[in-house]
Write a protein that holds these residues in place. Structure first.
Motif, mmCIF file in Angstrom:
data_model
loop_
_atom_site.group_PDB
_atom_site.id
_atom_site.type_symbol
_atom_site.label_atom_id
_atom_site.label_comp_id
_atom_site.label_asym_id
_atom_site.label_seq_id
_atom_site.Cartn_x
_atom_site.Cartn_y
_atom_site.Cartn_z
ATOM 1 N N GLY A 535 -1.506 -13.606 -1.182
ATOM 2 C CA GLY A 535 -0.767 -12.338 -0.689
ATOM 3 C C GLY A 535 0.434 -12.726 -0.030
ATOM 4 N N GLU A 536 1.301 -13.887 -0.269
ATOM 5 C CA GLU A 536 2.089 -14.266 0.291
ATOM 6 C C GLU A 536 3.556 -13.901 -0.586
ATOM 7 O OE1 GLU A 536 3.099 -15.465 3.292
ATOM 8 O OE2 GLU A 536 1.169 -15.320 3.914
ATOM 9 N N GLY A 537 3.831 -12.605 -0.774
ATOM 10 C CA GLY A 537 4.814 -12.068 -1.471
ATOM 11 C C GLY A 537 6.229 -11.870 -0.970
ATOM 12 N N ILE A 538 7.228 -11.389 -1.351
ATOM 13 C CA ILE A 538 8.365 -11.378 -0.704
ATOM 14 C C ILE A 538 8.289 -10.435 0.493
ATOM 15 C CG2 ILE A 538 10.723 -10.547 -0.806
ATOM 16 C CD1 ILE A 538 10.471 -13.172 -2.042
ATOM 17 N N GLY A 539 7.479 -9.270 0.374
ATOM 18 C CA GLY A 539 7.474 -8.319 1.521
ATOM 19 C C GLY A 539 6.765 -9.035 2.638
ATOM 20 N N LEU A 540 5.505 -9.806 2.496
ATOM 21 C CA LEU A 540 5.114 -10.296 3.604
ATOM 22 C C LEU A 540 5.874 -11.538 4.222
ATOM 23 C CD1 LEU A 540 1.159 -10.599 2.804
ATOM 24 C CD2 LEU A 540 2.146 -9.337 4.612
#
Length: 579
Positions: A535-540
């Motif tokens: 879940g380590e996308g740009i958002g997080l």
């Protein structure tokens, strides 16, 4: 060894010339005195001649510091005169670190002497017996004390070195190494006879108990130290568990036998010693197996540790064979090989520890470099995102607002309809306000963070159909604008994640204020992420970056939720963010 050795397995009794027939000659060719488990009493007889024209004093010394009862007799015709009484049961402390007594002969005197040993059955005895002139004995003692002092100096330096490493790096195994060196130092002090100089004469047997316990605990601590250093939990977890169980059993038996039921230990000492030998042999083999496996992953550290282990293991085996079975004796300058092997062990173990610390720092530097690269990538992505946002805003201004302004201009070039102009102006104002709001939540200065978030949630409910639950408790209204903006952006990102990915129906968020911290809790009842999805996308990453700028802690649980989960709060002196 001087003279012939005679032994008896009968119950010990006072020695006199009429009892010589109770003893059996051993024809022992050893260079030291060895009495096996069954022997209860033994004696040596020898003749001594003083070739000098003046009285000469000789020193008769014994290397083993825990001899129980040694009496030295001088024979005059058919009578015996006791000239020395040594050992733990003698009622007085040793003269120096080793047991010794003085023998003085007149000029050209020839005399016969008996050295009588009395010991407990079930315990072997191995000791050197040396006879030197007093001057030679003092010279040898001075040399030995210098070597021993150097050893304890090295041990102290190594302990301080290990404690410094623990302080500087928080490497917990360094603390275990320091503990091992302390227990090893106690063992050496007891084995070399220094403990006997400290303990009162009436309690000298406690020195032997301390010696036995020091052997046990130094061995066990070393095994635990080796387990951690060789990463047995990672490479041989099952063997590690078995080793820990055996260590626990050994410690429990020692404590029970020595402090709770000592009489049982005395009665079953032979059986217990066999069990102890068997378990020690297993632990030795277990560490060897762990070394072999560890060498596959870290050859350099493994080799240094293996060398240190080899020195101490061989010396311990030699000492065991010497004291328990009378098979091997290795000494240098009158000192046991265990002292010199321990010096080499400490040197190589300290080198091993230094290599591990060097590796830890190398890994940390590599990780720091990797983080620096990641931060640079994130910064580049952030700058790229800003450029894309500028292009988007430019397109919005050109395509939407620009076209509407042009339309208003066209209306004014003809006979304008008031309602049409007002409608176009209202639409332009709305779009400008939305764009400005997307750039910065200006309302924060007027209504505060809580008010802006309420507006955001109301808009989400109307446009997305999500049920938004929002509560605050003791949240400061005069929060710094920069911090409030960061929090607002974090909530925006979380809401967008829910809308895009969660397939949720309800969102619950709370803001809490504490004395020196803030807590933002955000939950939804969506599908969450699978266990394998990081879940380590740009958002997080953006959220984490903002939390780091606030010097806070981001606690995220990426699991499937079938309903809103209860949350827990642990006040800290930094901001917290729970999701």
């Amino acid at each position: 060894m001087y003279g012939e050795l005679y032994t008896s397995t009968q119950k010990a009794s006072p020695f006199h010339l009429n009892r010589l027939s109770d003893f059996k000659e051993q024809n022992d060719k050893r260079s030291f005195v060895y009495l096996d488990f069954a022997v209860s009493q033994a004696y040596l007889d020898f003749e001594l001649l003083n070739p000098n024209t003046q009285s000469t004093t000789y020193t008769l010394s014994f290397s083993y510091p825990f001899i129980e009862d040694v009496r030295v007799y001088k024979r005059k015709r058919n009578t015996l005169k006791e000239i020395g009484f040594l050992g733990l049961t003698s009622g007085h402390s040793p003269n120096g670190r080793s047991w010794n007594t003085q023998i003085t002969l007149a000029p050209h005197e020839r005399a016969n002497f008996y050295v009588v040993f009395t010991k407990s059955e079930g315990k072997p005895l191995a000791t050197d017996m040396n006879l030197h002139t007093k001057g030679r004995f003092d010279q040898l003692s001075a040399l030995q004390n210098t070597l021993i002092g150097s050893y304890f100096g090295l041990t102290l330096i190594s302990i301080l070195f290990a404690l410094f490493i623990f302080y500087a790096t928080q490497y917990s195994n360094a603390l275990l190494y320091a503990l091992y060196l302390i227990s090893l130092g106690v063992y050496m002090a007891a084995y070399l006879g220094y403990i006997n100089l400290i303990i009162p004469a009436s309690n000298l047997d406690n020195g032997r108990l301390l010696y036995v316990l020091a052997i046990e605990f130094s061995t066990l601590i070393f095994v635990l130290f080796a387990q951690e250093l060789l990463q047995a939990k990672k490479y041989l977890p099952q063997l590690k568990r078995v080793v820990e169980i055996i260590i626990g059993v050994q410690v429990a038996l020692r404590l029970v036998f020595h402090f709770i039921t000592p009489s049982l230990y005395e009665a079953q000492v032979a059986l217990f010693m066999k069990f102890w030998y068997a378990t020690i042999l297993f632990l030795v083999c277990a560490v060897i197996a762990e070394i072999v496996v560890y060498l596959r992953y870290n050859k350099k550290v493994g080799v240094y540790f293996a060398i240190s282990y080899l020195f101490m293991t061989l010396a311990s085996v030699f000492m065991l064979l010497h004291h328990s079975f009378g098979l091997v004796k290795v000494t240098f300058f009158g000192l046991s090989q265990i002292l010199f092997a321990s010096v080499l062990e400490i040197l190589f173990l300290s080198i091993t520890l230094s290599l591990i610390i060097r590796q830890i720092y190398s890994d940390r530097n590599a990780l720091a470099q990797k983080l620096l690269v990641q931060q640079q990538k994130f910064l580049n992505a952030y700058v790229q995102g800003q450029e894309e946002e500028r292009r988007r805003l430019g397109a919005e201004l050109h395509d939407n607002i620009g076209s509407r302004v042009s339309n208003i201009r066209r209306l004014f070039s003809t006979k304008p309809n008031k309602k049409d102009v007002e409608k176009e102006l209202d639409q332009v104002c709305t779009e400008i306000r939305e764009m400005a709001h997307a750039l910065t939540p200006a309302d924060i200065q007027l209504v505060g963070l809580a008010g802006v978030l309420e507006d955001l949630f109301q808009e989400v409910e109307e446009t997305e159909g999500l049920k938004m639950q929002f509560n605050t408790y003791q949240f400061p209204e005069d929060l710094d604008e920069e911090k409030a903006t960061h929090l607002y952006r974090i909530v925006q990102e979380l809401v967008q994640n829910v809308i895009k990915h969660a397939k949720a129906s309800t969102v619950s968020m709370q803001l809490f204020g504490h004395d020196e911290s803030l807590t933002l809790s955000f939950e939804d009842d969506g599908q969450g992420l699978s266990a394998t999805d990081s879940g380590e996308g740009i958002g997080l990453q953006n959220i984490r970056s903002r939390v780091d700028q606030l010097k806070g802690q981001f606690c995220w649980t990426p699991v499937h939720k079938t309903a809103l989960q209860s949350w827990s709060l642990f006040p800290l002196n930094i901001p917290e963010f729970w999701y």
